[in-house]
Motif scaffolding. Structure first.
Motif, PDB file in Angstrom:
ATOM      1  N   GLU A  93       0.795  -1.395  -0.033  1.00 51.89           N
ATOM      2  CA  GLU A  93      -0.156   0.132  -0.035  1.00 51.89           C
ATOM      3  C   GLU A  93       0.835   1.834  -0.126  1.00 51.89           C
ATOM      4  OE1 GLU A  93      -0.349  -2.510   1.786  1.00 51.89           O
ATOM      5  OE2 GLU A  93      -2.314  -3.501   1.851  1.00 51.89           O
ATOM      6  N   GLN A  94       1.648   1.443   1.309  1.00 54.03           N
ATOM      7  CA  GLN A  94       3.129   2.858   0.966  1.00 54.03           C
ATOM      8  C   GLN A  94       3.773   2.875  -0.184  1.00 54.03           C
ATOM      9  OE1 GLN A  94       3.332   4.846   3.102  1.00 54.03           O
ATOM     10  NE2 GLN A  94       4.254   5.656   2.260  1.00 54.03           N
ATOM     11  N   GLU A  95       3.928   1.462  -1.414  1.00 57.39           N
ATOM     12  CA  GLU A  95       4.496   1.471  -2.646  1.00 57.39           C
ATOM     13  C   GLU A  95       3.422   2.414  -3.332  1.00 57.39           C
ATOM     14  OE1 GLU A  95       7.425   0.995  -6.130  1.00 57.39           O
ATOM     15  OE2 GLU A  95       7.092   1.322  -3.868  1.00 57.39           O
ATOM     16  N   LEU A  96       3.162   1.910  -3.668  1.00 62.09           N
ATOM     17  CA  LEU A  96       1.063   2.433  -4.686  1.00 62.09           C
ATOM     18  C   LEU A  96       1.360   3.859  -4.292  1.00 62.09           C
ATOM     19  CD1 LEU A  96      -1.017   1.892  -6.314  1.00 62.09           C
ATOM     20  CD2 LEU A  96      -2.598   1.200  -4.746  1.00 62.09           C
ATOM     21  N   LEU A  97       1.034   4.803  -2.524  1.00 65.09           N
ATOM     22  CA  LEU A  97       0.712   5.628  -2.342  1.00 65.09           C
ATOM     23  C   LEU A  97       2.377   6.293  -2.652  1.00 65.09           C
ATOM     24  CD1 LEU A  97      -1.070   7.165  -1.059  1.00 65.09           C
ATOM     25  CD2 LEU A  97      -0.134   6.891   1.683  1.00 65.09           C
ATOM     26  N   SER A  98       3.064   5.792  -2.928  1.00 68.45           N
ATOM     27  CA  SER A  98       4.246   7.026  -3.435  1.00 68.45           C
ATOM     28  C   SER A  98       4.873   7.109  -4.665  1.00 68.45           C
ATOM     29  CB  SER A  98       5.731   5.722  -2.785  1.00 68.45           C
ATOM     30  OG  SER A  98       7.075   6.418  -3.080  1.00 68.45           O
TER      31      SER A  98
END
Length: 705
Positions: free
Chosen positions: A655-660
């Motif tokens: 999820e953090q990778e998608l947001l970033s």
């Protein structure tokens, strides 16, 4: 269509009937008596004689019509010189007469061919090709005549190339005959050429010594016979190589195409033979030009069975078939183009060698008899047109001289790139030597030579209407970079050109140049030598054109597609990258697309650059992340296997990778939107003054919005 109906009902209908009967006789030994009973006036005996007699009786009738129509041209020519007195009916009359003369020469050529008068048939077809140089039919007929003589295989290939690559009306029926020619040529090579034929180059000298007792005349005849045999073998091998280019190199050895190592060896062997044969004056200037034209055809149609393929068509094929690999066409075009570079390097070295042998300073008179000049100029102009960007050539990515493009290529791909860049450097150096040696010659020229064109050299008129040369060789003397479907030149020549064509007794190609024309050719050659892509200090030619950027983008797209698991895709795909990560390739691809988007909105819309930017640079990775997140939520596990097949997604913190990743893309899109918004204001001012606005402005407005 009176001329068409005359041919069909008065002559060809009966000729067709006779030829069908003759064919049936040869195949079965019997005649179709039933068909004769149904109204045929053909007597089953002596059909060949009947065909000959009927064709001969028709020939004077056509000659008379041609004479009558030719006489009509002179009064119209005088009228056309005084435009004030010429109305629309005169224009229509001119056009009608030239069109009918063109078609009558095709018909008369056929009659001569049926009556076995090959030379006269060839003259008629040549005149027809001069009257309508952008039409393929007469070149197909010339190819048929050449194909009847086994030793003229290379000339036949040239004529079929002209027929298929006619800018106005290609003759697609030539394709079947072309493949028949190429197949028969390969069969001839298999039957007549030994695997080890390295003694060919020394065979003449060795046999002269062994037969020193024979007379000088007999020796000369024997030498000519041996030279002819060696030349024929070389030309057959060169034609066979063009077929290899048209079919393409095998990617994984699983098909009947030639393997890469075998192709590279074949190319080097032919270049070595050509170097020796050119030094011994084995080929005429005219034949050398035809060979260059043939190689230009093979380059643009490499791996596509003799057909052109535009950048737009590449994208369309990719959309229809995700498994299809455009890297195949790109690689094979690059290989074929490298051979053109090497071939022209031999021509350049030959020209330089003969030029420097002269004791005096170079001048037109001293250069006029160097037979490599005319084909070298033709070849270098084609090379320049590729460097400047062609919508039909997609292999320039292999000629880039930067580290990034090399990092994203496989080892096999890098070997091809090394061949391409080496070929390019060698050609650049050979033309640089010529330019340096002719520097004093250039300084001594008057200003009249600063604006010369190919139209000033009559030898090149033979190549009008040939698509691979159309960007630099047109009948109006200017350049034309339009696509083949957009080209609408005058299909037929002017009335003055028609008179000149029909008044000559015999059309012989390769006529002698004058000092003036030689000077013009040298000027054009020197102009080519100063173009970007010829300099040894800056030969990063792939980055010089929008078309080249799009070609490289296609390669990067195929690399990204290769990182997706797909059981149908070949593991040996020639366009697959093995060194760069998907992140690096996405970044490089975005920079390419951004440059194209800002340089040409209209082309960007036509090529769906914004859609491809979204799909390959952003959404492809976003979709992968979202699928992983969904899988995680449903199963609590990750598809480790898919990550191992090229994914650069680490299974933790998806999820953090998608947001970033999404946040990093937002400023890039905001910047593009700002740039496009700024483009609107100047166009808005232009649109308020409709008189100054042309169709391209309308398209640009529409594209930007």
């Amino acid at each position: 269509d009176v001329i068409g109906r005359t041919w069909k009902y008065c002559f060809y209908g009966h000729i067709k009937q006779l030829r069908c009967q003759i064919t049936l006789k040869k195949e079965t030994g019997e005649f179709a008596i039933a068909s004769a009973a149904k109204g045929s006036d053909v007597v089953p005996d002596n059909l060949e004689q009947e065909l000959l007699s009927f064709s001969n009786s028709a020939i004077p009738l056509y000659n008379d019509l041609i004479d009558q129509y030719t006489k009509m041209l002179s009064p119209l020519s005088q009228t056309s010189n005084t435009k004030a007195s010429q109305d629309d009916s005169d224009d229509k009359a001119e056009q009608a007469i030239i069109v009918i003369l063109y078609r009558m020469h095709i018909n008369l050529g056929d009659l001569y061919r049926y009556s076995c008068s090959t030379k006269l048939a060839e003259e008629c077809y040549l005149k027809a090709s001069k009257l309508a140089p952008a039409t393929g039919n007469p070149f197909n007929q010339l190819a048929v005549i050449s194909q009847s003589q086994e030793s003229l295989t290379a000339v036949s290939l040239y004529y079929y190339a002209r027929s298929l690559m006619a800018t106005n009306e290609p003759f697609d029926k030539s394709r079947t005959n072309l493949f028949l020619l190429l197949g028969n040529n390969r069969k001839w090579l298999e039957e007549h050429v030994r695997d080890d034929d390295s003694h060919s180059r020394a065979i003449v000298a060795g046999n002269i010594e062994a037969n020193s007792s024979i007379g000088k005349r007999s020796q000369r005849e024997w030498i000519m016979k041996e030279k002819s045999a060696i030349n024929r073998k070389f030309l057959a091998q060169l034609v066979d190589l063009q077929w290899d280019f048209m079919k393409g190199v095998s990617l994984d050895g699983s098909d009947m195409r030639i393997h890469l190592d075998e192709l590279l060896s074949k190319m080097s062997s032919i270049i070595a033979s050509f170097t020796d044969l050119l030094a011994s004056a084995s080929f005429s200037e005219s034949l050398l030009c035809k060979l260059v034209a043939t190689m230009a055809f093979s380059t643009l149609t490499a791996s596509n069975q003799g057909k052109l393929c535009s950048t737009k068509r590449l994208s369309a094929k990719r959309s229809k078939d995700p498994i299809w690999n455009e890297g195949f066409i790109m690689t094979n075009q690059a290989l074929a183009f490298s051979f053109v570079l090497r071939f022209c390097t031999v021509l350049a070295n030959h020209f330089y060698g003969h030029m420097t042998k002269r004791e005096n300073k170079p001048n037109a008179s001293s250069l006029i008899n160097i037979r490599s000049l005319t084909p070298l100029l033709l070849g270098s102009s084609f090379i320049t047109s590729i460097y400047e960007g062609s919508d039909w050539f997609h292999g320039l990515v292999f000629y880039r001289n930067d580290e990034s493009s090399g990092d994203s290529m496989s080892s096999e791909n890098n070997s091809i790139r090394n061949l391409c860049t080496t070929s390019q450097i060698d050609f650049s150096q050979s033309t640089a030597k010529i330019s340096e040696h002719l520097s004093e010659f250039r300084k001594g020229l008057s200003q009249q030579f600063e604006s010369v064109s190919f139209r000033d050299v009559k030898e090149y008129s033979e190549y009008y209407g040939f698509f691979p040369f159309h960007s630099f060789l047109t009948r109006n003397g200017g350049a034309d970079s339009r696509g083949v479907n957009d080209i609408k030149p005058s299909e037929y020549v002017t009335i003055e050109e028609a008179i000149n064509t029909l008044s000559s007794e015999k059309l012989a190609s390769g006529s002698k140049s004058s000092d003036l024309e030689t000077t013009i050719k040298v000027c054009l050659l020197l102009a080519n030598a100063t173009q970007k892509g010829f300099s040894t200090d800056e030969y990063d030619v792939a980055a010089t054109s929008i078309e080249a950027k799009l070609s490289q983008a296609l390669l990067f797209q195929s690399i990204l597609d290769e990182t997706k698991p797909n059981k149908n895709r070949s593991n040996n795909s020639i366009a697959r990258g093995e060194k760069s990560s998907p992140t690096t390739i996405r970044n490089e691809l975005f920079q390419l697309f951004r440059e194209v988007l800002l340089a040409n909105p209209t082309l960007s819309l036509e090529q769906d650059v914004i859609g491809r930017t979204w799909k390959y640079c952003f959404y492809g990775h976003i979709k992968q992340l979202r699928c992983q997140i969904t899988l995680k939520k449903e199963t609590g596990e990750f598809a480790i296997a898919s990550a191992a097949k090229g994914s650069d997604v680490v299974p933790d913190n998806l999820e953090q990778e998608l947001l970033s990743f999404s946040n990093s893309a937002i400023p890039l899109y905001n910047d593009l939107i700002d740039q496009y918004t700024k483009m609107l204001s100047p166009l808005s001012q232009t649109s308020n003054t409709k008189a100054s606005q042309d169709d391209s402005d309308d398209k640009a407005e529409q594209a930007i919005i």
